[in-house]
Motif scaffolding. Sequence first.
Motif, PDB file in Angstrom:
ATOM      1  N   LYS A 101     -42.081  -0.725  35.829  1.00  7.14           N
ATOM      2  CA  LYS A 101     -42.671  -2.054  35.620  1.00  7.14           C
ATOM      3  C   LYS A 101     -43.411  -2.557  36.857  1.00  7.14           C
ATOM      4  CE  LYS A 101     -38.999  -3.538  32.440  1.00  7.14           C
ATOM      5  NZ  LYS A 101     -38.094  -4.660  32.077  1.00  7.14           N
ATOM      6  N   LEU A 102     -43.148  -1.946  38.015  1.00 10.70           N
ATOM      7  CA  LEU A 102     -43.692  -2.461  39.265  1.00 10.70           C
ATOM      8  C   LEU A 102     -45.166  -2.135  39.411  1.00 10.70           C
ATOM      9  CD1 LEU A 102     -40.881  -1.491  41.830  1.00 10.70           C
ATOM     10  CD2 LEU A 102     -41.193  -3.667  40.636  1.00 10.70           C
ATOM     11  N   THR A 103     -45.921  -3.116  39.840  1.00 11.81           N
ATOM     12  CA  THR A 103     -47.302  -2.917  40.258  1.00 11.81           C
ATOM     13  C   THR A 103     -47.555  -3.897  41.394  1.00 11.81           C
ATOM     14  OG1 THR A 103     -49.600  -2.691  39.530  1.00 11.81           O
ATOM     15  CG2 THR A 103     -48.346  -4.549  38.618  1.00 11.81           C
ATOM     16  N   SER A 104     -48.797  -4.046  41.784  1.00 11.42           N
ATOM     17  CA  SER A 104     -49.144  -4.943  42.889  1.00 11.42           C
ATOM     18  C   SER A 104     -50.602  -5.334  42.763  1.00 11.42           C
ATOM     19  CB  SER A 104     -48.919  -4.256  44.236  1.00 11.42           C
ATOM     20  OG  SER A 104     -49.785  -3.130  44.377  1.00 11.42           O
ATOM     21  N   GLN A 105     -50.997  -6.344  43.521  1.00 10.24           N
ATOM     22  CA  GLN A 105     -52.418  -6.682  43.583  1.00 10.24           C
ATOM     23  C   GLN A 105     -53.240  -5.464  43.989  1.00 10.24           C
ATOM     24  OE1 GLN A 105     -54.280  -9.799  45.587  1.00 10.24           O
ATOM     25  NE2 GLN A 105     -53.125 -11.466  44.638  1.00 10.24           N
ATOM     26  N   THR A 106     -52.753  -4.774  45.021  1.00 12.33           N
ATOM     27  CA  THR A 106     -53.495  -3.628  45.559  1.00 12.33           C
ATOM     28  C   THR A 106     -53.723  -2.573  44.484  1.00 12.33           C
ATOM     29  OG1 THR A 106     -52.641  -3.978  47.788  1.00 12.33           O
ATOM     30  CG2 THR A 106     -53.421  -1.764  47.254  1.00 12.33           C
ATOM     31  N   GLU A 107     -52.655  -2.177  43.806  1.00 13.31           N
ATOM     32  CA  GLU A 107     -52.768  -1.125  42.798  1.00 13.31           C
ATOM     33  C   GLU A 107     -53.670  -1.560  41.646  1.00 13.31           C
ATOM     34  OE1 GLU A 107     -49.541   1.918  41.259  1.00 13.31           O
ATOM     35  OE2 GLU A 107     -49.275  -0.012  40.240  1.00 13.31           O
ATOM     36  N   PHE A 108     -53.505  -2.786  41.166  1.00  7.47           N
ATOM     37  CA  PHE A 108     -54.324  -3.279  40.059  1.00  7.47           C
ATOM     38  C   PHE A 108     -55.797  -3.355  40.455  1.00  7.47           C
ATOM     39  CE2 PHE A 108     -55.867  -7.343  37.944  1.00  7.47           C
ATOM     40  CZ  PHE A 108     -56.354  -6.685  36.823  1.00  7.47           C
ATOM     41  N   PHE A 109     -56.089  -3.930  41.613  1.00  4.65           N
ATOM     42  CA  PHE A 109     -57.469  -4.106  42.055  1.00  4.65           C
ATOM     43  C   PHE A 109     -58.158  -2.752  42.241  1.00  4.65           C
ATOM     44  CE2 PHE A 109     -60.809  -4.762  45.213  1.00  4.65           C
ATOM     45  CZ  PHE A 109     -61.402  -5.943  44.807  1.00  4.65           C
ATOM     46  N   ILE A 110     -57.500  -1.834  42.933  1.00  5.23           N
ATOM     47  CA  ILE A 110     -58.126  -0.528  43.170  1.00  5.23           C
ATOM     48  C   ILE A 110     -58.299   0.230  41.859  1.00  5.23           C
ATOM     49  CG2 ILE A 110     -57.914   1.700  44.327  1.00  5.23           C
ATOM     50  CD1 ILE A 110     -56.542   0.296  46.638  1.00  5.23           C
ATOM     51  N   SER A 111     -57.353   0.107  40.929  1.00  2.51           N
ATOM     52  CA  SER A 111     -57.509   0.786  39.643  1.00  2.51           C
ATOM     53  C   SER A 111     -58.716   0.247  38.884  1.00  2.51           C
ATOM     54  CB  SER A 111     -56.240   0.634  38.807  1.00  2.51           C
ATOM     55  OG  SER A 111     -56.084  -0.701  38.353  1.00  2.51           O
ATOM     56  N   CYS A 112     -59.031  -1.014  39.083  1.00  2.00           N
ATOM     57  CA  CYS A 112     -60.196  -1.619  38.420  1.00  2.00           C
ATOM     58  C   CYS A 112     -61.510  -1.196  39.052  1.00  2.00           C
ATOM     59  CB  CYS A 112     -60.081  -3.138  38.456  1.00  2.00           C
ATOM     60  SG  CYS A 112     -58.778  -3.840  37.439  1.00  2.00           S
ATOM     61  N   PHE A 113     -61.546  -1.150  40.370  1.00  2.00           N
ATOM     62  CA  PHE A 113     -62.834  -1.028  41.068  1.00  2.00           C
ATOM     63  C   PHE A 113     -62.868   0.138  42.049  1.00  2.00           C
ATOM     64  CE2 PHE A 113     -61.946  -5.655  40.473  1.00  2.00           C
ATOM     65  CZ  PHE A 113     -62.877  -5.898  39.471  1.00  2.00           C
ATOM     66  N   ARG A 114     -62.061   1.164  41.846  1.00  7.22           N
ATOM     67  CA  ARG A 114     -61.878   2.188  42.877  1.00  7.22           C
ATOM     68  C   ARG A 114     -63.184   2.822  43.341  1.00  7.22           C
ATOM     69  NH1 ARG A 114     -61.858   7.389  42.167  1.00  7.22           N
ATOM     70  NH2 ARG A 114     -60.248   7.670  43.766  1.00  7.22           N
TER      71      ARG A 114
END
Length: 464
Positions: A101-114
């Motif tokens: 269930k764990l994620t983070s701003q960093t992981e979400f943002f990079i997954s969107c705009f890597r």
Amino acid sequence: MSDYSLDRFRGKRILIWGYGREGKSTEDFFKAHPVAASVEVSEQKPDEIDLSPYDVVFKSPGIRLKYPTLEGFALAQSDQRGLDEVNDGRGDHFRDEWFDKLTSQTEFFISCFRDRVIGITGTKGKSTTTSLLWHVLDTCFRNRGRMDAGDNYPDTLPTNAYLVGNIGVPCLDYFDDMANGNGVAVFELSCHQLAYSRVSPHVAIFLNLYEDHLDFYGDRATYFMAKRHITEFQTERDCLYLGEDVPELTTNATVRTVTERYTGQMKLLGEHNRLNAAFVRETAIGCFGLPMEYVDRAISEFTGLSHRLEYIGSYGGIRYYDDSISTIPEASLQAIDSVPGVGTVLIGGMDRDIDYTPLVRAIPKMKDINFICMYASGERICRELTGGVDAWLPGRADARESSAPISESLKNVFYVPDLEAAVELARVVTPVDRACVLSPAAASYGYFKNFEERGDVFASLVKQ
């Protein structure tokens, strides 16, 4: 392909775990994008919290779990004995299924705009390198129309560069700008932001690795494990700029090792900053095709960051420099090499059990420089310098007024209890026309809110 759809959160029950700057930014993000069924906030400790009711948990970087990296939890999930270690006597409280269930701003943002993210990490130099790269890209992108580069200037460039991450700006603050434009994110990535991330940026810069954060990770190998996530999930389409002080690693990315220092004009002090500038130049030219003359011009205009070898002023004939960002011995030694005419260095802070051997070996050889030690790590450095003898410790009422060296053989080394006393003593022992540098080689926690506050207090004391 980047995917910045919010459908992954639609109808989900979301928990924001941790309510610092990043947690508040995440809350604001979901208020602006109300796709979740619910969004709650918790500041509970890992041995208190229940994640069962939630579908997605945005974990703040500073929350410390038993295993501080992705690999640690993977091991625990594959071995019940590992799970017992994770629980650390807490029974089945932090259950293995919660990890997914764990994620983070960093992981979400990079997954969107890597494909449009440049990530920068390293033990030291990452804030300066990130800020300098952003400055160069921002300057060149904004001024393209006024630059007379003819056919040498790329036809297609991003319109904006955004400075985000550990530098102090939560990445989700720029989510809409990234989603609605073609800008690039220049992202400073700390070990804590990388530790649980399952995605890496398209362009990664890994400057160096030295012993640090052992209070959190336990050993250098685990610390490196967290850091190397900056390239762990890269593909052959991606690029990694690698420093020579990074341990050997395996990556699918194209590797470009940077070893040569930048030789152009700079306002920044120090050979280490010339290496930082070399990373910036290589990235700006190699990734965006920017003309080298404009990259060099932008580098030459950059004045640096607060608390990084920042000149405070001259008072009583002594020049004062704030290098409060220094949290490891290697950084303090670089400060001594970078500032002209160093007469006194103020060292010490929180003791995180890092190896002070580089400083302990160097101090006796620099007899023309005074070292004023303070706080817990300063005590430890003095003990190591005197072979464990602690008779010098000023555990008496007049400690603040004491100006005696710690031993007859180390007449350039002193111990005082705190920064105020260190500045008072520096005024006495620093020769006129020499420099006094605050370069603590230690974290500020326990004594100051952060390194910025420590630097601000230093500047205030100097000016009194």
